[in-house]
Design an enzyme around this catalytic site. Sequence first.
Site, PDB file in Angstrom:
ATOM      1  N   ALA A  13      31.753   3.374  -9.150  1.00 52.23           N
ATOM      2  CA  ALA A  13      32.638   3.799 -10.251  1.00 52.23           C
ATOM      3  C   ALA A  13      33.750   2.794 -10.559  1.00 52.23           C
ATOM      4  O   ALA A  13      34.669   3.109 -11.304  1.00 52.23           O
ATOM      5  CB  ALA A  13      33.245   5.164  -9.927  1.00 52.23           C
ATOM      6  N   THR A  37      31.661  -1.019  -3.749  1.00 53.29           N
ATOM      7  CA  THR A  37      31.799  -2.127  -2.792  1.00 53.29           C
ATOM      8  C   THR A  37      32.974  -3.012  -3.169  1.00 53.29           C
ATOM      9  O   THR A  37      33.618  -3.597  -2.312  1.00 53.29           O
ATOM     10  CB  THR A  37      30.519  -2.997  -2.761  1.00 53.29           C
ATOM     11  N   ASN A  87      25.870   7.390  -8.740  1.00 59.78           N
ATOM     12  CA  ASN A  87      25.711   6.499  -9.890  1.00 59.78           C
ATOM     13  C   ASN A  87      25.409   5.055  -9.478  1.00 59.78           C
ATOM     14  O   ASN A  87      24.714   4.353 -10.203  1.00 59.78           O
ATOM     15  CB  ASN A  87      26.991   6.544 -10.738  1.00 59.78           C
ATOM     16  N   SER A 139      17.024   6.676 -14.352  1.00 61.15           N
ATOM     17  CA  SER A 139      16.751   5.746 -15.457  1.00 61.15           C
ATOM     18  C   SER A 139      15.444   6.132 -16.119  1.00 61.15           C
ATOM     19  O   SER A 139      14.558   6.723 -15.483  1.00 61.15           O
ATOM     20  CB  SER A 139      16.623   4.319 -14.925  1.00 61.15           C
ATOM     21  N   TYR A 153      12.680  -1.303  -9.090  1.00 63.10           N
ATOM     22  CA  TYR A 153      13.766  -0.525  -9.726  1.00 63.10           C
ATOM     23  C   TYR A 153      13.218   0.809 -10.244  1.00 63.10           C
ATOM     24  O   TYR A 153      13.778   1.873  -9.965  1.00 63.10           O
ATOM     25  CB  TYR A 153      14.393  -1.344 -10.861  1.00 63.10           C
ATOM     26  N   ALA A 155      10.499   2.293  -9.299  1.00 61.25           N
ATOM     27  CA  ALA A 155      10.051   3.105  -8.157  1.00 61.25           C
ATOM     28  C   ALA A 155      11.249   3.787  -7.501  1.00 61.25           C
ATOM     29  O   ALA A 155      11.179   4.957  -7.119  1.00 61.25           O
ATOM     30  CB  ALA A 155       9.316   2.228  -7.151  1.00 61.25           C
ATOM     31  N   LYS A 157      14.034   4.656  -8.908  1.00 62.13           N
ATOM     32  CA  LYS A 157      14.540   5.728  -9.773  1.00 62.13           C
ATOM     33  C   LYS A 157      13.555   6.904  -9.803  1.00 62.13           C
ATOM     34  O   LYS A 157      13.965   8.057  -9.921  1.00 62.13           O
ATOM     35  CB  LYS A 157      14.788   5.192 -11.188  1.00 62.13           C
ATOM     36  N   ILE A 186      22.174   1.093 -22.005  1.00 63.52           N
ATOM     37  CA  ILE A 186      23.608   1.374 -22.071  1.00 63.52           C
ATOM     38  C   ILE A 186      24.365   0.052 -21.944  1.00 63.52           C
ATOM     39  O   ILE A 186      24.030  -0.799 -21.107  1.00 63.52           O
ATOM     40  CB  ILE A 186      24.036   2.347 -20.935  1.00 63.52           C
TER      41      ILE A 186
HETATM   42  N1  LIG Z   1      23.114   0.079 -18.131  1.00 64.60           N
HETATM   43  C1  LIG Z   1      21.927   0.620 -18.401  1.00 64.60           C
HETATM   44  O1  LIG Z   1      21.313   0.320 -19.439  1.00 64.60           O
HETATM   45  C2  LIG Z   1      21.316   1.619 -17.462  1.00 64.60           C
HETATM   46  C3  LIG Z   1      20.106   2.228 -17.859  1.00 64.60           C
HETATM   47  C4  LIG Z   1      19.518   3.153 -17.009  1.00 64.60           C
HETATM   48  C5  LIG Z   1      20.111   3.479 -15.800  1.00 64.60           C
HETATM   49  N2  LIG Z   1      21.287   2.877 -15.441  1.00 64.60           N
HETATM   50  C6  LIG Z   1      21.854   3.266 -14.137  1.00 64.60           C
HETATM   51  O2  LIG Z   1      23.203   3.645 -14.290  1.00 64.60           O
HETATM   52  C7  LIG Z   1      23.914   3.366 -13.074  1.00 64.60           C
HETATM   53  C8  LIG Z   1      25.177   2.567 -13.403  1.00 64.60           C
HETATM   54  O3  LIG Z   1      24.758   1.367 -14.039  1.00 64.60           O
HETATM   55  P1  LIG Z   1      25.740   0.392 -14.842  1.00 64.60           P
HETATM   56  O4  LIG Z   1      24.986  -0.045 -16.022  1.00 64.60           O
HETATM   57  O5  LIG Z   1      27.095   0.981 -14.973  1.00 64.60           O
HETATM   58  O6  LIG Z   1      25.723  -0.820 -13.793  1.00 64.60           O
HETATM   59  P2  LIG Z   1      26.865  -1.827 -13.323  1.00 64.60           P
HETATM   60  O7  LIG Z   1      26.115  -2.927 -12.650  1.00 64.60           O
HETATM   61  O8  LIG Z   1      27.791  -2.150 -14.433  1.00 64.60           O
HETATM   62  O9  LIG Z   1      27.679  -0.971 -12.238  1.00 64.60           O
HETATM   63  C9  LIG Z   1      27.116  -0.607 -11.018  1.00 64.60           C
HETATM   64  C10 LIG Z   1      28.236  -0.367 -10.022  1.00 64.60           C
HETATM   65  O10 LIG Z   1      27.647   0.002  -8.761  1.00 64.60           O
HETATM   66  C11 LIG Z   1      28.319  -0.705  -7.723  1.00 64.60           C
HETATM   67  N3  LIG Z   1      27.450  -0.852  -6.564  1.00 64.60           N
HETATM   68  C12 LIG Z   1      26.318  -1.619  -6.457  1.00 64.60           C
HETATM   69  N4  LIG Z   1      25.837  -1.562  -5.200  1.00 64.60           N
HETATM   70  C13 LIG Z   1      26.659  -0.731  -4.503  1.00 64.60           C
HETATM   71  C14 LIG Z   1      26.680  -0.287  -3.155  1.00 64.60           C
HETATM   72  N5  LIG Z   1      25.765  -0.705  -2.255  1.00 64.60           N
HETATM   73  N6  LIG Z   1      27.664   0.578  -2.766  1.00 64.60           N
HETATM   74  C15 LIG Z   1      28.613   0.989  -3.654  1.00 64.60           C
HETATM   75  N7  LIG Z   1      28.656   0.573  -4.944  1.00 64.60           N
HETATM   76  C16 LIG Z   1      27.678  -0.278  -5.360  1.00 64.60           C
HETATM   77  C17 LIG Z   1      28.650  -2.056  -8.371  1.00 64.60           C
HETATM   78  O11 LIG Z   1      29.661  -2.760  -7.627  1.00 64.60           O
HETATM   79  C18 LIG Z   1      29.081  -1.635  -9.759  1.00 64.60           C
HETATM   80  O12 LIG Z   1      30.450  -1.326  -9.817  1.00 64.60           O
HETATM   81  C19 LIG Z   1      22.937   2.632 -12.165  1.00 64.60           C
HETATM   82  O13 LIG Z   1      22.379   3.532 -11.234  1.00 64.60           O
HETATM   83  C20 LIG Z   1      21.874   2.148 -13.130  1.00 64.60           C
HETATM   84  O14 LIG Z   1      20.619   1.973 -12.519  1.00 64.60           O
HETATM   85  C21 LIG Z   1      21.894   1.960 -16.237  1.00 64.60           C
END
Ligand SMILES: NC(=O)c1ccc[n+]([C@@H]2O[C@H](COP(=O)([O-])OP(=O)(O)OC[C@H]3O[C@@H](n4cnc5c(N)ncnc54)[C@H](O)[C@@H]3O)[C@@H](O)[C@H]2O)c1
Length: 246
Positions: A13, A37, A87, A139, A153, A155, A157, A186
């Site tokens: 977050a 992290t 998330n 996703s 990825y 798999a 999800k 997104i």
């Molecule tokens: N952006 C898209 O188009 C999209 C589409 C489908 C699904 N998602 C999913 O939405 C979620 C958020 O994605 P986003 O686009 O905001 O990605 P992002 O990369 O902007 O943010 C992901 C966050 O997760 C944190 N993170 C990663 N590994 C971690 C760990 N081991 N422990 C704690 N925190 C960790 C990162 O530091 C980062 O702040 C993800 O699960 C992603 O798979 C995103």
Amino acid sequence: MKLEHKIAVITGAARGIGFEIAQCFAKEGAHVVIVDTKGAMEAATNLQKAGFAAEARALDISDYKQVADSIDAIVSELGSLDILVNNAGIIARGTILDLDKEQWLKIMDVNVNGNFYLCKAAIPHMIRQKGGSIVNITSIAGKMGDITAAPVYGASKGAINTLTKSLARQLAEFGIRVNAVAPHAIDTDMSAEWSPEKRKAVIESIPLKRMGQPKDVAQAALFLVSDNASFITGETINVNGGYLMD
Ligand SMILES: NC(=O)c1ccc[n+]([C@@H]2O[C@H](COP(=O)([O-])OP(=O)(O)OC[C@H]3O[C@@H](n4cnc5c(N)ncnc54)[C@H](O)[C@@H]3O)[C@@H](O)[C@H]2O)c1
């Protein structure tokens, strides 16, 4: 306000979709715990400066002991854990030919094991409290597969989609609801990796003809954790501009 007196833990977050969810929940009165992290403290400070109840936990969700200790500490400091949003997620691009074993294990470790560790640590507290709400951010790739995100990825999800339904069935008797949001396209750092050509093609393929915003996902998560969704469990809401209608 929809989430007054609720304690909400949101992983990943510090930025992107996770930060938007934290901000959205905080605006609805929740005390939010930002898990990441890196950048968790800065994100929490930004919310505090805006007048919201927020705090940070610098934590790698793929480390079971860190997760278990942190969740226990959060509950003993804040008194309860009402909402968990799983998330945090990572991705690798390419085909099976590009993907190596280490990447496979790393992505499974964060996306699947991390999700399980948070659930495993949080659920006993929710059972004791006689209720709670979990939302997993999955996703479209978990439903359809994907040609650009390496197969791991999708798999990972897909595993989360199944876990969502299994936990929803197991935990309903304790008043715990478990749901998911399945976004696509997104506007965050994750999709910023796309080439301009890919971005254009993706937008063209979406009936609503735009990228989604983190807020679109946050509003769906808010609905699922709120009392408005009190009869909904085991559901996955698509947030994809109409790209996949299932
Ligand atoms: N952006 C898209 O188009 C999209 C589409 C489908 C699904 N998602 C999913 O939405 C979620 C958020 O994605 P986003 O686009 O905001 O990605 P992002 O990369 O902007 O943010 C992901 C966050 O997760 C944190 N993170 C990663 N590994 C971690 C760990 N081991 N422990 C704690 N925190 C960790 C990162 O530091 C980062 O702040 C993800 O699960 C992603 O798979 C995103």
